[in-house]
Enzyme design. Structure first.
Site, PDB file in Angstrom:
ATOM      1  N   PHE A 161       0.835  -1.204   0.000  1.00 21.86           N
ATOM      2  CA  PHE A 161       0.000   0.000   0.000  1.00 21.86           C
ATOM      3  C   PHE A 161       0.869   1.253   0.000  1.00 21.86           C
ATOM      4  O   PHE A 161       1.866   1.330   0.732  1.00 21.86           O
ATOM      5  CB  PHE A 161      -0.872   0.074   1.264  1.00 21.86           C
ATOM      6  N   ASP A 162       0.447   2.227  -0.772  1.00 20.70           N
ATOM      7  CA  ASP A 162       0.952   3.584  -0.601  1.00 20.70           C
ATOM      8  C   ASP A 162       0.343   4.153   0.681  1.00 20.70           C
ATOM      9  O   ASP A 162      -0.631   3.612   1.216  1.00 20.70           O
ATOM     10  CB  ASP A 162       0.562   4.422  -1.818  1.00 20.70           C
ATOM     11  N   GLY A 163       0.907   5.249   1.155  1.00 23.18           N
ATOM     12  CA  GLY A 163       0.409   5.851   2.390  1.00 23.18           C
ATOM     13  C   GLY A 163      -0.626   6.930   2.156  1.00 23.18           C
ATOM     14  O   GLY A 163      -1.836   6.706   2.269  1.00 23.18           O
ATOM     15  N   ASP A 273      -2.237   5.905  -5.248  1.00 19.89           N
ATOM     16  CA  ASP A 273      -3.129   6.902  -5.841  1.00 19.89           C
ATOM     17  C   ASP A 273      -2.474   7.648  -6.994  1.00 19.89           C
ATOM     18  O   ASP A 273      -3.163   8.242  -7.814  1.00 19.89           O
ATOM     19  CB  ASP A 273      -3.578   7.909  -4.776  1.00 19.89           C
TER      20      ASP A 273
END
Length: 321
Positions: A161-163, A273
């Site tokens: 996951f990106d943050g 995103d």
């Protein structure tokens, strides 16, 4: 008593994200629904090849054993019911236990996510993903050109996951867009002990964390892969601690290209995103874009600011849906 999906991880997925329907989709996108239906019926006995999200679904379903059902995967598709037959036939051929599906014949399917109590929605349709996110469901647009999972870790489900704007809100990204890198670092230092607001994928991370504690035949391994770097890393770590969630790995890359790091971690799926990082990630691993946050909002100054994102992330033109 009716069947209940309570206490299960529910993944809703489009047939095109699960199986390789790219050639057939060309006919679907042309608007000739009758011809598309006829083609799928003609190919009914020809199983579709695995799609981008196939490996993730296969491994998640392996968490079910005997009468213990931890995961439910539901096909949620714009396909017509006749075309849905081929999706179910393909699942059966590949040994996937899929029992439920919703086929809307071209209409937006996201409204059924609430009835399904979905924890995740994967689709290649950008509009459906945006609608699902707006309704409060973790959702990502699957990149059809993504490299498929390597398959070298059969006993582990690996998810990266990106943050910011994924696990966390886009609060920090907005500070960067408004005031630049120095304002971003100053804001993060000043608020280091205040947890970041949750992003659209916090509920999924929580659900995965619960599964990590279960005694299951497949182990879950998660990673945070973010463009943050010191000193902004501390607030991200403290936020996860406040949520009482641990990730197995954390990469604070300070704007470095994410693809090479993802190639080493080898996740079954990666969520980000930023278009630039999704393009980089898709060259290495199955990738989905979370169409949320300021980076995915229409901007009048986009031509002047292409390339500007948090701590050096790359902003690129959006890919086709």
């Amino acid at each position: 008593m009716p069947y209940s999906l309570a206490n299960q991880l529910v993944v809703a997925i489009s047939s095109r994200a699960l199986f390789d329907f790219e050639s057939e989709n060309t006919l679907f996108e042309s608007g000739d629904a009758t011809a598309y239906k006829a083609l799928q019926l003609k190919l009914l006995d020809k199983p579709a090849a695995p799609g981008v999200a196939y490996a993730l679904v296969q491994k998640l379903l392996a968490l079910n054993e005997g009468d213990t059902h931890r995961v439910e995967v539901v096909i949620l598709s714009r396909n017509d019911p006749v075309s849905g037959l081929r999706a179910f036939r393909s699942a059966e051929y590949h040994g996937l236990t899929l029992e439920r599906g919703v086929f809307t014949q071209g209409r937006p399917p996201f409204k059924y996510l609430n009835a399904l109590h979905a924890n995740l929605f994967l689709s290649m349709n950008e509009a459906d993903v945006r609608d699902a996110l707006a309704a409060g469901f973790p959702a990502a647009r699957v990149y059809p050109q993504s490299v498929h999972a390597a398959g070298r870790h059969p006993d582990e489900i690996r998810i990266a996951f990106d943050g910011d704007a994924v696990l966390f809100s886009d609060e920090a990204e907005r500070i960067y867009q408004q005031g630049g890198l120095s304002a971003f670092y100053r804001h993060e230092r000043d608020h280091v002990t205040r947890p970041l607001p949750p992003g659209p994928f916090k509920p999924l991370l929580e659900a995965l964390h619960r599964l990590q504690r279960a005694e299951a035949p497949v182990r879950l391994r998660t990673a945070l892969v973010t463009a943050r770097s010191a000193p902004a890393h501390e607030r991200a770590i403290r936020t996860l601690m406040d949520w009482q969630i641990e990730v197995d790995e954390a990469m604070f890359l300070g704007g470095l290209e994410k693809g090479p790091f993802l190639r080493e971690f080898e996740p079954d799926f990666f969520f980000d995103d930023q278009t630039g990082h999704c393009v980089s990630g898709a060259l290495a691993v199955p990738t989905g874009q979370v169409m949320a946050g300021v980076a995915n909002e229409p901007r009048q100054d986009i031509a002047q600011n292409q390339g500007d994102t948090i701590a050096g992330e790359i902003q690129m033109p959006a890919n086709r849906t």
